[in-house]
Design a protein around this motif. Sequence first.
Motif, mmCIF file in Angstrom:
data_model
loop_
_atom_site.group_PDB
_atom_site.id
_atom_site.type_symbol
_atom_site.label_atom_id
_atom_site.label_comp_id
_atom_site.label_asym_id
_atom_site.label_seq_id
_atom_site.Cartn_x
_atom_site.Cartn_y
_atom_site.Cartn_z
ATOM 1 N N GLN A 130 -5.570 -1.225 -3.562
ATOM 2 C CA GLN A 130 -4.597 -0.237 -2.440
ATOM 3 C C GLN A 130 -3.572 -0.967 -1.896
ATOM 4 O O GLN A 130 -3.053 -0.265 -0.915
ATOM 5 C CB GLN A 130 -5.908 0.316 -1.598
ATOM 6 N N GLY B 275 0.769 -1.413 0.065
ATOM 7 C CA GLY B 275 -0.236 0.095 0.052
ATOM 8 C C GLY B 275 0.834 1.398 0.005
ATOM 9 O O GLY B 275 1.460 1.692 1.138
ATOM 10 N N ARG C 160 -7.066 -6.108 -4.560
ATOM 11 C CA ARG C 160 -6.695 -5.260 -3.427
ATOM 12 C C ARG C 160 -5.835 -4.105 -3.976
ATOM 13 O O ARG C 160 -4.738 -3.799 -3.602
ATOM 14 C CB ARG C 160 -6.269 -5.954 -2.116
ATOM 15 N N ASN D 240 2.362 3.752 3.006
ATOM 16 C CA ASN D 240 2.402 3.212 4.139
ATOM 17 C C ASN D 240 3.677 2.440 4.729
ATOM 18 O O ASN D 240 4.131 1.637 4.095
ATOM 19 C CB ASN D 240 1.173 2.094 4.368
ATOM 20 N N GLY E 189 -3.056 -0.176 2.480
ATOM 21 C CA GLY E 189 -3.294 0.886 1.942
ATOM 22 C C GLY E 189 -4.752 1.250 2.048
ATOM 23 O O GLY E 189 -5.664 0.469 2.291
ATOM 24 N N GLU E 190 -4.899 2.458 2.219
ATOM 25 C CA GLU E 190 -6.329 2.932 2.134
ATOM 26 C C GLU E 190 -6.931 3.394 0.934
ATOM 27 O O GLU E 190 -6.163 3.760 0.017
ATOM 28 C CB GLU E 190 -6.449 4.082 3.141
ATOM 29 N N THR E 191 -8.165 3.212 0.502
ATOM 30 C CA THR E 191 -8.673 3.655 -0.786
ATOM 31 C C THR E 191 -8.238 5.226 -0.777
ATOM 32 O O THR E 191 -8.736 5.945 -0.034
ATOM 33 C CB THR E 191 -10.284 3.497 -0.845
ATOM 34 N N GLU E 192 -7.652 5.645 -1.983
ATOM 35 C CA GLU E 192 -7.475 6.865 -2.266
ATOM 36 C C GLU E 192 -8.780 7.742 -2.241
ATOM 37 O O GLU E 192 -9.629 7.548 -2.857
ATOM 38 C CB GLU E 192 -6.691 6.914 -3.580
ATOM 39 N N ARG E 193 -8.440 9.038 -1.270
ATOM 40 C CA ARG E 193 -9.683 9.806 -1.412
ATOM 41 C C ARG E 193 -9.450 10.814 -2.443
ATOM 42 O O ARG E 193 -8.491 11.212 -2.920
ATOM 43 C CB ARG E 193 -9.717 10.731 -0.180
#
Lengths: 408, 310
Positions: free
Chosen positions: B299, B250, B297, B253, B303-307
């Motif tokens: 991200q 990710g 996956r 991170n 990782g977080e889903t990109e805002r």
Amino acid sequence: MSRRRAVVTAAILAGALVLSACGTNREEGGGAAAGACDTSKGTLVVGLVAPLSGPLSALGLGMQNSADLAVDQANQNCTVPGYALRLQAEDDQSMPAIAANAATRLASDPNVVGVVGTLNSSTAQTVQPILQQRGIVQVSPANTNPTLTQGEAYETAPARPFENYFRVATTDAVQGPFGAQYLVTTAGKKSIAVIDDGKTYGAGLAAAFAAEAERLGATIVAREKVGENDTDFSGVVTTIRALNPDAVYYGGEYPAAGPLSAQILAGGLDIPVMGGDALINAEYVPLGGRVGDLGTSVGAPAEDLESAKQFIADYAAANYVEGYETYGALTYDSANIIINSLVTALGDGDWSEDTRAAVVSAVQATDFEGAAGPVTFDEFGDTTNKLLTVYTVEGDAFVPLETGTFEG
Amino acid sequence: MLSTFLSQVVNGLILGSLIGLIALGYTMVYGIIQLINFAHGEIFMVGSYGGLAMFTYLLPTAIQNQWWFALPLLLVAGAAIAVIVAVLMERFAYRPLRNAPRLAPLITALGVSVALQEAVRVFYPNATAAVPFPKVFVEGTLAIPMGDGIVPIRYTGMLIIVVSLVLAFALNAFVNGSRMGRAMRATSQDRDVARLMGIDPDRVIVLTFVLGAALAGVAGILYGADLGLININIGLQNGLFAFTAAVLGGIGNIKGAVAGGLVIGLVKTLGGQYLPGGTPYDYVWIFVVLIAVLVFRPQGFFGETERVRA
């Protein structure tokens, strides 16, 4: 008016400079002998294609210097009547594509009489067809892959693909089995792991070794491949450790073989590594090679040859920065074969591109006592000299163990 | 066989923690300025060569043979040179393109990568061939008997694992606990708002490059000490692994970079051992895993889903 005078003065000055430059050149060029040579017909070029940079540059620079020595001596001895010789060394970085560029540059020059090289079999494959188009003779001191002279089906139906290609090094079809005979019969290793780097030279050598080792009763416990640019071999080492071999044969070159040997020990296997002529290099031990590792090489060590004494003395006297390395004497011979054949082909005539065919036939007819031993060529362009040597690492360098002639 | 399996796991962990150490630099730079710094692998290589140059040309011979003294010096020298090169790179290659479209700095990074590699090839003595690296740590192998055989662990390999994990934890603590770390996190969230809060984004960005390069320089020294040689290709090769590790974990991170590195190390060695084709195909499996992760996956592990920024 004043401008004209300035031009005249400048011209005179320039002329004087050129004359004095010529004068100093002659003096530096080796004294009376060089100055006395008749070079009125111009300068001819001896080409060289070898790795002058990249991982194998130690070997390549030794080749460049040795060829340079041969050309220098020819110039000083007025070997080629009417012509001066010049060595044009091209870098192939051990890469086939770059070797092709180098060969193209040489092939485009009408004054190239022949090309010494290459070091690698894979680079020879791209150089051969380019030089053939222009009928330029090529003599390699180091290519050992059998297909270069005898075609893809060299075992069953040998056929010569390039009539302008010769080599003074014997082939892997001889070197691999020679190594196998030593490792299996003399050293008594019965369980052997074979690793290669997948290149023309390494894979061919490993295959020839494995076939003969099996014929002699040894077991090939593993056939592995590594990348030539790899530095971390711990995976392969763990794989073969489980099979408990008592020797490793590596088809490839010293930049990978050295660290491989160190990592075999670090991985818990205290067994020797054996390889071909591309291992015999001063850098092998600094890169991780161990005492007891083995290697075969074409010819006999120059230091041990009566015939190479003069070459070694001359090389030392010429003060090259780099050593002549494994292929120095063979390269010196290759260059001399081309130069002698040029003399035969020229006779009293003048050089033109048509003379190249005569150079090729003169090389084919070579009967030459070289620094590395006698050379004649068979119908494929291979040397009939099948002298090989087994080396082993003692202290921090390879030392010759035994020299022999391979017999089937 | 158990001993073979465990040996390959050990090999994988050694390679993996080294890759993770390099991947931290990729991930931090991406986290702050969304730049995939493809030259980061070359920073690793330059650190390795730079440390070696210091060792060869500046250290007195008496000290060269005393590893407890030479190794720390070498680590500091490798990190220092990597940092210098990275700061210059940031100043002259990336900062002028700070507000350019995202593709421009990416291509510049590729250019810097090639330039650094060629510079070392041309100017470092004998760098056209592999260069032996001095033994600056205890040589040898700890052989653990294991039922049907042994599991060998190189002392240098243990050093890599320990140093990498310690540095990764230290970095995590720094980013999450310190004032500068807070500034980094703020800048990565929104550079303009961070500036309004009194943070100098340029300083934070330079700090990010410095930290990443220092870790890569240390990794370069550890790599050379472990394998006994370096060549100019190690940057490209390990940089690619590290980039993949950062994406796997990710990108952006820190924990993910280390985890991605370990996954790559294990996939490479275990895939080479047990999957069809053997070691010649080990690179293939790494990128099969990368593709699989990106499909299921995208991200990455952590990782977080990109805002989408407003």
